[in-house]
Design an enzyme around this catalytic site. Sequence first.
Site, mmCIF file in Angstrom:
data_model
loop_
_atom_site.group_PDB
_atom_site.id
_atom_site.type_symbol
_atom_site.label_atom_id
_atom_site.label_comp_id
_atom_site.label_asym_id
_atom_site.label_seq_id
_atom_site.Cartn_x
_atom_site.Cartn_y
_atom_site.Cartn_z
ATOM 1 N N GLU A 102 -5.402 -5.970 -0.910
ATOM 2 C CA GLU A 102 -4.278 -5.164 -1.407
ATOM 3 C C GLU A 102 -2.954 -5.913 -1.256
ATOM 4 O O GLU A 102 -2.795 -6.724 -0.345
ATOM 5 C CB GLU A 102 -4.189 -3.858 -0.600
ATOM 6 C CG GLU A 102 -4.700 -2.636 -1.338
ATOM 7 C CD GLU A 102 -3.750 -2.145 -2.430
ATOM 8 O OE1 GLU A 102 -3.164 -2.961 -3.164
ATOM 9 O OE2 GLU A 102 -3.606 -0.928 -2.555
ATOM 10 N N ASP A 106 1.523 1.408 1.839
ATOM 11 C CA ASP A 106 2.756 2.160 2.039
ATOM 12 C C ASP A 106 2.387 3.456 2.776
ATOM 13 O O ASP A 106 2.203 3.441 3.996
ATOM 14 C CB ASP A 106 3.347 2.397 0.644
ATOM 15 C CG ASP A 106 4.726 3.027 0.651
ATOM 16 O OD1 ASP A 106 5.383 2.998 1.682
ATOM 17 O OD2 ASP A 106 5.152 3.563 -0.397
ATOM 18 N N GLY A 108 -0.437 4.783 2.581
ATOM 19 C CA GLY A 108 -1.841 4.588 2.945
ATOM 20 C C GLY A 108 -2.782 5.460 2.130
ATOM 21 O O GLY A 108 -3.995 5.367 2.241
ATOM 22 N N THR A 110 -3.402 5.617 -1.222
ATOM 23 C CA THR A 110 -4.213 4.940 -2.238
ATOM 24 C C THR A 110 -5.405 4.253 -1.597
ATOM 25 O O THR A 110 -6.549 4.483 -1.995
ATOM 26 C CB THR A 110 -3.363 3.879 -2.982
ATOM 27 O OG1 THR A 110 -2.206 4.499 -3.493
ATOM 28 C CG2 THR A 110 -4.156 3.221 -4.092
#
Length: 193
Positions: A102, A106, A108, A110
């Site tokens: 990734e 941010d 978390g 996703t």
Amino acid sequence: MQDYHEFLADILIPKEILQKRVMELGVQISQDYAGKEPILICILRGGVMFLTDLMRSISIPHSIEFMAVSSYGSGRRESSGSVRITLDLGVNIESRHVILVEDIIDSGRTISSVLELLSARHPDTLRVCTLLDKAERREVEVPIAYRGFTIPDRFVFGYGLDIDEFYRNLPFIGVVDLARYNLGTEPVNDEVD
Ligand code: IMP
Ligand code: MG
């Protein structure tokens, strides 16, 4: 498109520092997965530049795959977390050693949704490798096995990360001064990347 110099607040991570850290991660992965032939899964599109540099530093046999996800009801600069796969993997990952690559974690949301989707396919192991970790924004706990840099809560761009789909090509991670960024354009799609 606006010249990025107009809204670049500062360069958070210069090219040389990025390259060195990505190489270290590749060396670490090569050691940890020796004899295992892992599969690196990149979530399009933000992770692409990180993936291609990372693979060059991985000395053990490995394969790569891509997937894309969309986030329902996402805001312009944040994800809702409820994801739908818009491009699925081309292979079965059952009994494989999977590393999810990734660009940034941010909230978390996703990545945790993607982890849930992938673990239902029964890989042997499933780990996360993220270039950037905006740790103070975390809303959902995510286990991170490999982390390039922990960064402050600023909106960043470059090295794969976009602002409204542009500027991914830049070789450094820059901070956006949102007050100086032209907010006239709409996002191209709702994909989380
Ligand atoms: P999360 O679900 O909140 O962890 O969001 C992760 C996704 O949001 C990343 O894959 C990026 O597409 C996007 N994102 C979060 N922060 C930034 C940023 O500072 N710059 C560019 N994209 C970001
Ligand atoms: Mg993005």
